[in-house]
Design a protein around this motif. Structure first.
Motif, PDB file in Angstrom:
ATOM      1  N   ALA A  65      30.723 -10.826  15.987  1.00  0.00           N
ATOM      2  CA  ALA A  65      29.513 -10.721  16.800  1.00  0.00           C
ATOM      3  C   ALA A  65      28.360 -11.264  15.974  1.00  0.00           C
ATOM      4  CB  ALA A  65      29.264  -9.270  17.185  1.00  0.00           C
ATOM      5  N   ARG A 106      31.530  -2.563  22.411  1.00  0.00           N
ATOM      6  CA  ARG A 106      32.133  -2.772  23.735  1.00  0.00           C
ATOM      7  C   ARG A 106      32.415  -4.257  23.960  1.00  0.00           C
ATOM      8  NH1 ARG A 106      32.532   0.442  28.233  1.00  0.00           N
ATOM      9  NH2 ARG A 106      31.498   2.139  27.143  1.00  0.00           N
ATOM     10  N   GLN A 107      31.470  -5.121  23.562  1.00  0.00           N
ATOM     11  CA  GLN A 107      31.664  -6.566  23.743  1.00  0.00           C
ATOM     12  C   GLN A 107      32.801  -7.085  22.845  1.00  0.00           C
ATOM     13  OE1 GLN A 107      28.055  -9.071  24.202  1.00  0.00           O
ATOM     14  NE2 GLN A 107      26.928  -7.140  24.014  1.00  0.00           N
ATOM     15  N   SER A 110      36.087  -6.005  24.334  1.00  0.00           N
ATOM     16  CA  SER A 110      36.357  -6.870  25.483  1.00  0.00           C
ATOM     17  C   SER A 110      36.940  -8.208  25.025  1.00  0.00           C
ATOM     18  CB  SER A 110      35.065  -7.103  26.275  1.00  0.00           C
ATOM     19  OG  SER A 110      35.277  -8.031  27.312  1.00  0.00           O
ATOM     20  N   GLU A 176      31.544 -12.037  31.918  1.00  0.00           N
ATOM     21  CA  GLU A 176      30.513 -12.776  31.176  1.00  0.00           C
ATOM     22  C   GLU A 176      29.197 -12.615  31.919  1.00  0.00           C
ATOM     23  OE1 GLU A 176      31.227 -14.329  28.275  1.00  0.00           O
ATOM     24  OE2 GLU A 176      33.276 -13.639  28.515  1.00  0.00           O
TER      25      GLU A 176
END
Length: 177
Positions: A65, A106-107, A110, A176
């Motif tokens: 990230a 969370r991203q 995913s 997205e």
């Protein structure tokens, strides 16, 4: 939720992944494992550990990230496993302390779930230290169901680990934006 870029890590990213790993361990596990264990963690050893992970695990991958300033603020890794109930493992999820609670985890989960789904892996599990209440709560909020327990040892201290599992990784795939 903060805006960030999630991308698959390259070997060039491993030095920063190692730094996030060590810094995250020192904040997340302070008080849960011995201080001298945390003090002995080194960026160089962590870098070797993550390079080893990418070379030696079964279908390994890491997603990072990156915030708007171009800084890597967290990462997650996954691999294939041979378990009778799950075929993928969310091997790790680490965020810098100041980036927790903002949707970064969370991203990253995913991204791992999407990678698994695209590669024919339908289910996954993750191991978390039971005393890590923040981590346990996160995986429970993500819909993970308790699956297994084991003991691990860090710096001479034995801790309880719990595995949470998802039979269908699709439930973890965010759209997205």
């Amino acid at each position: 939720m903060i805006s960030l870029k999630i991308k698959k890590a390259s070997e060039e990213d491993i030095k920063v992944v190692a730094k996030v790993y060590v810094d995250s361990w020192r904040t997340t596990y302070h008080g849960l494992v011995p201080d001298d264990y945390l003090d002995r963690l080194s960026y160089e050893e962590a870098e070797q550990r993550w390079l080893h992970f990418l070379i030696n695990e079964n279908e390994p991958f890491i997603y990072i990230a990156i915030n708007n300033a171009g800084k890597i603020i967290g990462f997650a890794s996954g691999k294939s496993i041979n378990d009778k109930n799950f075929d993928g493992e969310l091997y790790s999820l680490y965020l810098l302390q100041e980036c927790r609670g903002l949707g970064v985890g969370r991203q990253l989960v995913s991204a791992i779930a999407k990678h698994f789904r695209e590669n024919g892996i339908a289910s996954m599990l993750v191991w978390v230290m039971e005393q890590n209440k923040t981590g346990v709560g996160f995986y429970e909020r993500m819909g993970g169901k308790e699956y297994l327990r084991r003991k691990s040892e860090f710096g001479g201290m034995v801790v309880d680990d719990v595995a949470y599992g998802w039979k269908d990784v699709s439930v973890l795939c965010m759209e997205e934006e």
